[in-house]
Design a protein around this motif. Structure first.
Motif, mmCIF file in Angstrom:
data_model
loop_
_atom_site.group_PDB
_atom_site.id
_atom_site.type_symbol
_atom_site.label_atom_id
_atom_site.label_comp_id
_atom_site.label_asym_id
_atom_site.label_seq_id
_atom_site.Cartn_x
_atom_site.Cartn_y
_atom_site.Cartn_z
ATOM 1 N N LEU A 263 -62.288 62.317 42.940
ATOM 2 C CA LEU A 263 -61.294 63.071 42.140
ATOM 3 C C LEU A 263 -61.198 62.397 40.786
ATOM 4 O O LEU A 263 -61.288 62.923 39.610
ATOM 5 C CB LEU A 263 -59.927 63.113 42.809
ATOM 6 C CG LEU A 263 -59.774 64.434 43.598
ATOM 7 C CD1 LEU A 263 -58.238 64.495 44.185
ATOM 8 C CD2 LEU A 263 -59.939 65.761 42.899
ATOM 9 N N ASN B 243 -54.066 61.448 43.428
ATOM 10 C CA ASN B 243 -54.379 62.993 42.879
ATOM 11 C C ASN B 243 -54.653 64.036 44.042
ATOM 12 O O ASN B 243 -54.080 65.075 43.938
ATOM 13 C CB ASN B 243 -55.750 62.875 42.242
ATOM 14 C CG ASN B 243 -55.422 62.044 40.784
ATOM 15 O OD1 ASN B 243 -54.953 62.579 39.870
ATOM 16 N ND2 ASN B 243 -56.117 61.098 40.696
ATOM 17 N N SER B 244 -55.138 63.494 45.285
ATOM 18 C CA SER B 244 -55.383 64.468 46.153
ATOM 19 C C SER B 244 -54.142 64.797 47.142
ATOM 20 O O SER B 244 -53.752 65.751 47.430
ATOM 21 C CB SER B 244 -56.507 63.840 47.164
ATOM 22 O OG SER B 244 -56.097 62.820 47.778
ATOM 23 N N MET C 191 -51.719 67.462 45.311
ATOM 24 C CA MET C 191 -52.210 68.898 45.600
ATOM 25 C C MET C 191 -52.181 69.210 47.151
ATOM 26 O O MET C 191 -51.707 70.346 47.577
ATOM 27 C CB MET C 191 -53.820 69.007 45.347
ATOM 28 C CG MET C 191 -54.016 69.044 43.792
ATOM 29 S SD MET C 191 -53.067 70.120 42.898
ATOM 30 C CE MET C 191 -52.966 69.315 41.484
ATOM 31 N N TYR D 101 -60.502 67.648 39.276
ATOM 32 C CA TYR D 101 -60.370 68.504 40.351
ATOM 33 C C TYR D 101 -61.456 69.508 40.387
ATOM 34 O O TYR D 101 -62.013 69.970 39.394
ATOM 35 C CB TYR D 101 -59.280 69.320 40.225
ATOM 36 C CG TYR D 101 -57.871 68.413 40.488
ATOM 37 C CD1 TYR D 101 -57.731 67.948 41.741
ATOM 38 C CD2 TYR D 101 -57.131 68.317 39.540
ATOM 39 C CE1 TYR D 101 -56.704 67.186 41.875
ATOM 40 C CE2 TYR D 101 -55.959 67.608 39.778
ATOM 41 C CZ TYR D 101 -55.721 67.004 40.846
ATOM 42 O OH TYR D 101 -54.677 66.229 40.979
ATOM 43 N N ALA E 184 -59.042 70.600 46.217
ATOM 44 C CA ALA E 184 -58.816 69.428 45.763
ATOM 45 C C ALA E 184 -57.928 68.456 46.860
ATOM 46 O O ALA E 184 -58.244 67.507 46.885
ATOM 47 C CB ALA E 184 -57.889 69.520 44.627
ATOM 48 N N ALA F 15 -53.777 71.450 37.941
ATOM 49 C CA ALA F 15 -55.220 71.260 38.382
ATOM 50 C C ALA F 15 -56.189 71.723 37.291
ATOM 51 O O ALA F 15 -57.292 71.030 37.232
ATOM 52 C CB ALA F 15 -55.250 71.809 39.879
ATOM 53 N N THR G 193 -57.723 64.666 34.961
ATOM 54 C CA THR G 193 -58.777 65.152 36.353
ATOM 55 C C THR G 193 -58.756 66.636 36.218
ATOM 56 O O THR G 193 -59.284 67.300 37.278
ATOM 57 C CB THR G 193 -58.058 64.538 37.565
ATOM 58 O OG1 THR G 193 -56.547 65.159 37.490
ATOM 59 C CG2 THR G 193 -58.144 63.348 37.577
#
Lengths: 294, 309
Positions: free
Chosen positions: A40, A258-259, A262, A45, A32, B135, B141
């Protein structure tokens, strides 16, 4: 023989599946972190993303002061906490291991009782914050809970009892060596294996700790990497529920994509994954020793 | 005469030096552990931030009366005990199975890799594990909603708002984090079994499975009994991170994720109800203390070597 072969095959298959299941969740956040942001948002993910990118890491390098700072805090806390804690633990364990030490039994009970009964977090919290004023100091991340743990003291004590012959100490005493010299010159070098084990466990505990931060740190300058991650997650949740009530503490942190979220989690586990191949053997030994009480 | 006086002095000096060595540790435990023990009287006070702990008014068992009148007391006790019970049963069975399979594969090189990889989740912090679970489960997501449920044609679920699946999620996360650690404990105990027992069983024509059930498991029994008893001694305590970070402190999930430890935290830090929180903490400490004493006395009767005291 044939039957044993089938058993081995079945065991291998099951264990391989279990290992994959254990690794996949970690793999998901790594993948991810290397996924392109637009992908994403569209697909969520995923293990097999449509497009890869290193933007998240590039972003972190560019915006890195907060991350770098929290990394520094975590590193400082881990190193100072481990060194100080292990030293005090060993110094406490050694007299307990000496058969001719007058207060041996009282001391052992004093240490041991802390494993049986605890006053709980409420009195401890009030003591640390109201009377010792530890809140928002770096010591709040080092001193409460983790510095000396009875379990480690007993582990070291047992090791010394089983591995350091009394004759060695007696010989040094006859030579007129004072106790401090004996401790530094003889006991410490002979205790290296157990000291290594408790150092390892202590370092991991400090690096991974977030509870002391949760209770005692609100100043963003003292955020450890775990607390930074925690704040980011809080802000994500708060944004989702559209209420400010869930904002905890005062220091707020920019909400990354979002990325990037992670990627930050990956950065948080990176040191452990890097040293893991080297420490794994000692960890396993330590777990075995700890489980059967030394 | 002179000799004994000299050795007597030396002994006194030695005792003094050793005490000095232990002193920093003693001071630490006094502050970190013993002073808070005396602070349990807070549970009997109506705590007031301005007045402080000594000047706040006494209120007898008022805090306890309030605590046990609420539904919270029942929910957190039930959750703490039931989750621990599930962890003990499922966790122990799975860890033993893994340990037996690894032990049977013996010294093959891949066993080392299995062991190393299964242990890795144990070294991650609960905060990072919270991210990992996020996640998978977040509504927009998450992997489960966006990939798994989509493929199955099921509409997305807002996981952090739906209590029903959480007991399963909590148990899965616990097993995932702890199975490697626990199986190492059992493996070391299997390694201690006398190999001639297996040889004798093989000569008698016992199959592999039969050897496991007739030799390995009976020989493991003392270890299993002791580990289970020690876990029962800690059944009133929960892993704060598992119940706080993994469900993201979501209020909608309290009915299935509230344990005594999360309640004490929330009472103290979020609701500012120090008295109630202290009462719940004392409730946990006392029952926990009694349980440890009981289970330890049983362990001592079975195998005094493994008793805590």
């Amino acid at each position: 023989m044939l039957e044993s072969k089938t058993f081995n095959t079945v065991a291998t298959v099951i264990l391989t599946i279990l290992v994959c299941l254990a690794m996949l969740p970690i793999l998901l956040i790594v993948i991810a972190s290397f996924t392109e942001e637009t992908v994403l948002i569209r697909n969520g993910y995923s293990f097999i993303p449509e497009a890869l990118s290193v933007d998240a890491y590039y972003y972190m390098v560019k915006q890195g002061t907060m991350i770098l700072r929290s990394y520094g805090v975590s590193l400082f806390v881990t190193i100072v906490g481990t060194c100080l804690g292990v030293l005090i633990t060993t110094m406490l364990a050694y007299p307990m291991s000496r058969k001719n030490y007058k207060y041996r039994n009282i001391l052992s009970f004093f240490v041991f009782f802390t494993m049986l009964f605890s006053g709980g977090i409420v009195p401890a919290y009030i003591m640390w914050t109201r009377y010792i004023h530890i809140k928002n100091t770096i010591w709040a991340l080092i001193i409460p809970n983790y510095l000396v743990q009875a379990f480690n003291v007993i582990l070291v004590k047992n090791y010394m009892q089983n591995n350091i012959p009394a004759s060695v100490i007696e010989a040094a005493q006859i030579d007129g060596a004072p106790e401090f010299t004996i401790f530094v010159k003889i006991i410490m070098p002979m205790s290296v294996p157990v000291v290594a084990t408790i150092s390892l466990f202590s370092a991991i505990a400090y690096w991974n700790d977030w509870t002391n931060a949760l209770y005692y740190i609100t100043n963003a300058k003292l955020y450890s990497i775990q607390q930074l991650l925690m704040k980011i997650m809080n802000n994500i949740q708060a944004l989702r529920s559209n209420s400010t009530a869930t904002f905890l503490g005062t220091g707020s942190v920019d909400l990354p994509g979002n990325s990037v979220r992670m990627a930050m989690a990956v950065i948080g586990i990176l040191p452990i994954v890097i040293v893991y191949p080297f420490i794994q053997k000692y960890l396993v030994k330590g777990i075995v020793v700890g489980a059967v009480k030394g | 005469m002179v000799m004994t006086k000299k050795t007597g002095n030396r002994r006194r000096l030695s005792n003094l030096s050793l005490t000095l060595l232990a002193l920093p540790g003693i001071v630490y435990l006094l502050i970190n552990n013993y002073i808070p023990m005396f602070g349990i009287f807070l549970a009997f006070k109506k705590y007031n931030h301005v007045k402080g702990i000594f000047k706040s008014d006494w209120c007898g068992f008022e805090n306890f009366k309030f605590l046990f009148k609420t539904k919270d007391a029942w929910i957190m006790t039930r959750n703490t005990i039931l989750y621990n019970f599930a962890f003990i049963v499922i966790g122990t069975i799975m860890a033993i199975s893994v340990a037996i399979m690894m032990a049977e594969l013996g010294k093959r090189k891949r066993v080392k890799y299995y062991q190393a990889l299964l242990l890795l989740p144990n070294l991650l912090s609960w905060v990072v594990i919270g991210f990992i679970v996020y996640a998978f489960l977040n509504a927009d997501t998450g992997f489960v909603n966006k990939t798994v449920l989509k493929a199955l044609g099921i509409s997305p679920i807002s996981w952090y708002m739906t209590p029903k699946p959480w007991p399963a999620i909590i148990i899965i996360v616990y097993i995932w984090k702890n199975i490697g650690y626990q199986s190492i404990v059992f493996m070391s105990s299997i390694a201690g079994i006398d190999p001639t027992l297996y040889e004798a069983a093989a000569i008698d024509g016992a199959s592999k499975l039969k050897q496991i059930f007739k030799v390995t498991i009976p020989m493991l029994k003392p270890t299993i009994v002791i580990i289970v008893l020690m876990s029962i001694g800690r059944i009133f305590y929960s892993d704060f991170g598992l119940f706080y970070q993994v469900p993201q402190n979501s209020g909608a999930l309290f009915s299935v994720t509230q344990t005594i430890d999360t309640y004490v935290y929330r009472g103290l830090m979020q609701l500012n109800d120090v008295g109630m929180s202290a009462a719940a903490g004392l409730y946990q400490s006392l029952v926990g203390f009694i349980l440890v004493l009981i289970t330890n006395s049983i362990v001592r009767r079975i195998d005094s070597e493994n008793a805590l005291f």
